[in-house]
Design an enzyme around this catalytic site. Structure first.
Site, short mmCIF file in Angstrom:
data_model
loop_
_atom_site.label_atom_id
_atom_site.label_comp_id
_atom_site.label_asym_id
_atom_site.label_seq_id
_atom_site.Cartn_x
_atom_site.Cartn_y
_atom_site.Cartn_z
N HIS A 27 66.58 68.40 67.69
CA HIS A 27 65.51 69.22 68.23
C HIS A 27 65.87 70.70 68.16
O HIS A 27 67.03 71.05 67.95
CB HIS A 27 65.17 68.82 69.68
CG HIS A 27 66.31 68.94 70.64
ND1 HIS A 27 67.12 67.88 70.98
CD2 HIS A 27 66.79 69.99 71.34
CE1 HIS A 27 68.03 68.27 71.85
NE2 HIS A 27 67.86 69.56 72.08
N ARG A 31 62.23 79.23 74.30
CA ARG A 31 61.62 79.53 75.59
C ARG A 31 60.18 79.97 75.42
O ARG A 31 59.84 80.67 74.47
CB ARG A 31 62.44 80.62 76.28
CG ARG A 31 63.81 80.13 76.66
CD ARG A 31 64.72 81.27 77.10
NE ARG A 31 66.03 80.76 77.48
CZ ARG A 31 67.03 80.55 76.65
NH1 ARG A 31 66.87 80.80 75.37
NH2 ARG A 31 68.18 80.09 77.08
N GLU A 78 61.90 71.36 71.83
CA GLU A 78 62.14 71.42 73.27
C GLU A 78 61.70 72.79 73.75
O GLU A 78 62.27 73.81 73.39
CB GLU A 78 63.62 71.21 73.59
CG GLU A 78 63.91 71.31 75.07
CD GLU A 78 65.39 71.20 75.42
OE1 GLU A 78 65.73 71.50 76.57
OE2 GLU A 78 66.19 70.84 74.53
N ASN A 82 61.41 79.14 82.03
CA ASN A 82 62.25 79.61 83.14
C ASN A 82 61.33 80.24 84.18
O ASN A 82 60.53 81.13 83.85
CB ASN A 82 63.28 80.63 82.63
CG ASN A 82 64.31 79.97 81.75
OD1 ASN A 82 65.05 79.10 82.19
ND2 ASN A 82 64.35 80.36 80.49
N HIS A 96 59.86 80.66 61.11
CA HIS A 96 58.77 79.78 61.50
C HIS A 96 59.21 78.32 61.43
O HIS A 96 60.22 77.99 60.84
CB HIS A 96 57.54 79.99 60.61
CG HIS A 96 57.79 79.72 59.15
ND1 HIS A 96 58.11 80.72 58.26
CD2 HIS A 96 57.80 78.58 58.43
CE1 HIS A 96 58.28 80.20 57.06
NE2 HIS A 96 58.09 78.89 57.14
N GLU A 145 54.08 77.41 59.74
CA GLU A 145 53.51 77.29 58.41
C GLU A 145 52.89 75.91 58.31
O GLU A 145 53.52 74.91 58.67
CB GLU A 145 54.59 77.46 57.34
CG GLU A 145 54.05 77.35 55.94
CD GLU A 145 55.12 77.53 54.87
OE1 GLU A 145 54.74 77.66 53.69
OE2 GLU A 145 56.32 77.51 55.20
#
Length: 190
Positions: A27, A31, A78, A82, A96, A145
């Site tokens: 993964h 954020r 993921e 926060n 990207h 993309e």
């Protein structure tokens, strides 16, 4: 693993590497400023599934895993929120993610009709080629993309990073930090 030396091989030959090499990307973590808004974008616009979500109040963050299949067999994103942070600088190193889709024109129309993502490059052939691509931007500014391809078990197919030393980066990703020789060859800190 498919490398620069695989450029002249057939697609079938290059796709044989997973049968012998069990290493894979699990993964990518990044954020976001509004987790629910981003989940909506990825599920409604890109067709991803919310695989799991957990809140960790004692550490003041929530994360969610999204993708196109189970994490034990598919790459996932993921997303981490926060508490109290609603915006991040993306930086110059990230380029990207890429999503393979059978009809980029239709996917682009779906994205345009949403209120959570936007198309930043209209669908059409890549310059100097015939592959149909488009670009979409999520609510946090991350780029995707969209690549027109036939059916695939892994639509989340690429991560584009900008690097300062291409040869050194290729060596790092081919050998990886798990390979003792990588550190000896100066690849431990790409």
């Amino acid at each position: 693993m498919a490398t620069g030396s695989d450029a002249g091989k057939s697609a079938e030959a290059v796709l044989e590497w997973p049968k012998q090499d069990k290493k894979r990307m699990l993964h990518a973590v990044y954020r976001v400023g509004d987790l629910d808004r981003t989940i909506k974008c990825y599920t409604e616009c890109f067709g991803m599934k919310l695989l799991r979500k957990r809140d960790v109040p004692e550490e003041k963050y929530t994360n969610a895993f999204l993708g196109y299949g189970p994490e034990d067999t598919n790459f996932a994103l993921e997303l981490t929120y926060n508490y109290g942070v609603d915006k991040y600088d993306i930086g110059a190193g990230f380029g990207h993610f890429a999503i393979a889709n059978e009809d980029v024109y239709k996917l682009s129309e779906t994205i345009k009709s949403s209120d959570c993502c936007k198309i930043t490059r209209e669908p059409g052939p890549v310059k100097g080629g015939s592959t149909v691509i488009a670009f979409a931007q999520d609510p946090d500014g991350y780029m995707f993309e969209l690549i027109q391809r036939g059916p695939t078990p892994e639509p989340l197919c690429q991560v584009m990073l900008r690097v300062g030393d291409l040869d050194r980066a290729i060596m790092f990703y081919e050998k990886g930090p798990w390979d003792e020789a990588s550190e000896e060859e100066g690849c431990a800190s790409v």
